[in-house]
Design a protein around this motif. Sequence first.
Motif, PDB file in Angstrom:
ATOM      1  N   GLU A 426     -23.553 -40.012 -10.117  1.00  0.00           N
ATOM      2  CA  GLU A 426     -23.187 -38.707 -10.407  1.00  0.00           C
ATOM      3  C   GLU A 426     -24.454 -37.792 -10.612  1.00  0.00           C
ATOM      4  O   GLU A 426     -24.389 -36.642 -10.311  1.00  0.00           O
ATOM      5  N   ASP A 427     -25.269 -38.197 -11.507  1.00  0.00           N
ATOM      6  CA  ASP A 427     -26.295 -37.435 -12.034  1.00  0.00           C
ATOM      7  C   ASP A 427     -27.382 -37.344 -10.768  1.00  0.00           C
ATOM      8  O   ASP A 427     -27.763 -36.105 -10.572  1.00  0.00           O
ATOM      9  N   GLN A 428     -27.510 -38.269  -9.718  1.00  0.00           N
ATOM     10  CA  GLN A 428     -28.192 -38.215  -8.768  1.00  0.00           C
ATOM     11  C   GLN A 428     -27.677 -37.107  -7.582  1.00  0.00           C
ATOM     12  O   GLN A 428     -28.203 -36.254  -7.036  1.00  0.00           O
ATOM     13  N   ALA A 429     -26.367 -37.185  -7.535  1.00  0.00           N
ATOM     14  CA  ALA A 429     -25.743 -36.330  -6.640  1.00  0.00           C
ATOM     15  C   ALA A 429     -25.753 -34.862  -7.013  1.00  0.00           C
ATOM     16  O   ALA A 429     -26.066 -34.030  -6.285  1.00  0.00           O
ATOM     17  N   HIS A 430     -25.668 -34.727  -8.550  1.00  0.00           N
ATOM     18  CA  HIS A 430     -25.928 -33.624  -9.226  1.00  0.00           C
ATOM     19  C   HIS A 430     -27.158 -33.088  -8.740  1.00  0.00           C
ATOM     20  O   HIS A 430     -27.512 -31.473  -8.563  1.00  0.00           O
ATOM     21  N   PHE A 431     -28.102 -33.839  -9.242  1.00  0.00           N
ATOM     22  CA  PHE A 431     -29.734 -33.710  -8.760  1.00  0.00           C
ATOM     23  C   PHE A 431     -29.976 -32.922  -7.505  1.00  0.00           C
ATOM     24  O   PHE A 431     -30.795 -31.934  -7.191  1.00  0.00           O
ATOM     25  N   LEU A 432     -29.327 -33.633  -6.468  1.00  0.00           N
ATOM     26  CA  LEU A 432     -29.525 -33.528  -5.214  1.00  0.00           C
ATOM     27  C   LEU A 432     -29.061 -32.136  -4.718  1.00  0.00           C
ATOM     28  O   LEU A 432     -29.609 -31.288  -3.969  1.00  0.00           O
ATOM     29  N   ALA A 433     -27.771 -31.787  -5.344  1.00  0.00           N
ATOM     30  CA  ALA A 433     -27.158 -30.572  -5.112  1.00  0.00           C
ATOM     31  C   ALA A 433     -27.995 -29.303  -5.756  1.00  0.00           C
ATOM     32  O   ALA A 433     -28.365 -28.397  -5.158  1.00  0.00           O
ATOM     33  N   VAL A 434     -28.527 -29.454  -7.150  1.00  0.00           N
ATOM     34  CA  VAL A 434     -29.336 -28.420  -7.866  1.00  0.00           C
ATOM     35  C   VAL A 434     -30.688 -28.484  -7.359  1.00  0.00           C
ATOM     36  O   VAL A 434     -31.030 -27.144  -7.087  1.00  0.00           O
ATOM     37  N   THR A 435     -31.294 -29.531  -6.889  1.00  0.00           N
ATOM     38  CA  THR A 435     -32.569 -29.523  -6.139  1.00  0.00           C
ATOM     39  C   THR A 435     -32.509 -28.452  -4.947  1.00  0.00           C
ATOM     40  O   THR A 435     -33.242 -27.806  -4.598  1.00  0.00           O
ATOM     41  N   ALA A 436     -31.288 -28.975  -4.094  1.00  0.00           N
ATOM     42  CA  ALA A 436     -31.319 -28.243  -2.957  1.00  0.00           C
ATOM     43  C   ALA A 436     -31.173 -26.513  -3.092  1.00  0.00           C
ATOM     44  O   ALA A 436     -31.506 -25.844  -2.400  1.00  0.00           O
ATOM     45  N   HIS A 437     -30.360 -26.349  -4.270  1.00  0.00           N
ATOM     46  CA  HIS A 437     -30.196 -25.093  -4.759  1.00  0.00           C
ATOM     47  C   HIS A 437     -31.373 -24.267  -5.254  1.00  0.00           C
ATOM     48  O   HIS A 437     -31.638 -23.183  -4.615  1.00  0.00           O
ATOM     49  N   GLU A 438     -32.185 -25.140  -5.860  1.00  0.00           N
ATOM     50  CA  GLU A 438     -33.503 -24.539  -6.482  1.00  0.00           C
ATOM     51  C   GLU A 438     -34.290 -24.137  -5.164  1.00  0.00           C
ATOM     52  O   GLU A 438     -35.300 -23.368  -5.324  1.00  0.00           O
ATOM     53  N   LEU A 439     -34.313 -25.105  -4.169  1.00  0.00           N
ATOM     54  CA  LEU A 439     -35.312 -25.049  -3.058  1.00  0.00           C
ATOM     55  C   LEU A 439     -34.857 -23.854  -2.040  1.00  0.00           C
ATOM     56  O   LEU A 439     -35.748 -23.238  -1.482  1.00  0.00           O
TER      57      LEU A 439
END
Length: 652
Positions: A426-439
């Motif tokens: 879940e953290d990795q999925a959240h991280f990917l979503a957040v990272t995509a948002h940050e990028l």
Amino acid sequence: MSGGAGGAGGRPTVVIVDDAAEVRALVRTRLRLSGRLEVVGEGSNGVEAVAAVREHRPALLLLDVSMPVMDGLEALPRVLEASPETRVAMYSGFSEEGLAQRARELGAVAFLEKSTSLDQLADQLVALLDDRGASPQPAEPPVPALDEADRTVLREHLERFREVFDDAAIGMATVTLAGQVVRANAALAALLGVRLEDLVGTAYGVLAGGRADLVEDALDQILSGRSRVVQLEHDVTDGARTRRVMATVAPVLDSNQRPLYLFLQVQDVTAERRAEEQLRRSEARFRLLVENVEDYAIFMLSPEGLVESWNAGAQRIKGYVESEIVGRHFRTFYPPEVQAARHPEHELELALRDGHYEEEGWRVRKDGSRFWASVLITTVHDQTGRHIGFAKITRDTTSRREILEERERAATALAEANAQLQQAAEDQAHFLAVTAHELRTPVGVLAGTAEMLTAHGPELSAEERRELLEGMSSSATRLRRLLTDLLTASRLQASALELELEAVDVDDLVETAARAARRSHPDVEIEVGAEPGLVVQGDRDRLAQAVDNLVANALRHGVPPVRVSARASGEDGAVVEIEVRDGGQGVRAEMRDRLFDRFATGRSGGGTGLGLYIVRQLARSHHGDATYRPGDAGTSGSFVVTLPRIAADARR
């Protein structure tokens, strides 16, 4: 009126006592017809005999031996005490000399057998009044002979004694002191498989299945006085059938306690012995089974809880040998705290109430070590239903318990690992979503600006070009910081982060971080307050990254103003604290435990959740740490990095 020693006409008085009314009537009539004695009273037992002699004081008492309530022998001393002058004649169908002698010892003057002719009874009684024992005078007038009816009554009374012997279901015989059968009953003949008439005159040793030695030994024990009653067993064969019999031999003694003859009783015990043998074999097999079982402690307890038996399994499990534990209370096997609560006694109470009791719990071996036991206590009753104790079975299940506990621990660990994996996913999925948002934002700015300059460059004013270029620079800086955090987090996780150590001026570190923050956030008030002269050993770029991340975290999630400070702390100022505080309300309590975890994000949801994680890991890689300090009520908390301080002259 009392008859006294002389009745009407001067005739001697007599009282007749016998439990058979027909005998009393017959004797009374015969004595009246003799004209020589006067019957003044009667009775049917010893109690009535005593009352009659006390009332009549007769010259004679004709007293039966065998009667209900009180027999003649028991009544005789009481009769003589009540009327010492009365002469007592015992009157019985028993002809044993020993009985007559006993009667004389008790005070009787004669022992008359009921088989004596009634024609002579009056003369015999009158003769007893003659102290010299002279022969009685002939009666006058002559006594009329008894009719056939009277003789029949007397014969029937006497025959009752013989019927007890002859009709008994158990074999009986009278035997001489040499072992010859002189009288036997039909039951004995049937048991031995011979004719009744063939038994008389035959030595019992011959009839005892060839075991004459047993009979001779029994006779010797009795005649020598070693035993009064002897039992012996032997086989008898009747055709093809062999039976087991038990013979009981007892002497009939005279007044000097010398054997007159022997009484023999024989009964068939074949079925009993067969059952006993089967039971013995069954018990032997069961005993062998119980004694050799090593995996279970199997033993008996008394009704009070005392150990009564012990098997190999009990010795192996509990450590006691049989001689050490038999007779001790089974509370010995329980821990002291369980004994103090009287739990062992309570177990027996429940077993007695319900028939059995089961539990699992800790028990104690002889050496004091404990083991986990499975216990069953069963109430034991005998064939009459009487409670005779308890059967107790104990099994050492420590290994099984440890296996189950290990399985439970493994299951718990697996569940925790699964939960961690789930959380990681879940953290990795959240991280990917957040990272995509940050990028998305800086990439979008860079792409849009490039397109704008390419398509409309000549048309843009100088101010517009400057704003677009500043946006590109800011987005590039943002991308660079994000990539740096990702690379640093990856290296930290792989333990592959390399540090270039040098002496780092903390004041310069803090000032540099504040200047960079002011450039990216010119509208936010950022204060700096660093104690001069603070130096730490570390990688300047990594420490700068940690401070930048703390400031960026305050700018993103906090409220202006933001204050960055540094000071010495700890014993002798050996630690440097770098603190970042904002003007907000601080971090929520439920979030504080996860602040420095990977991918943890605050309420705003901004950021990748790597910033604070990197701060702590970088601080720890420099032998320091990163923590959150909650503020007082109504004030914000602060993020603090602590690092070991070095002397200022260590700077290169």
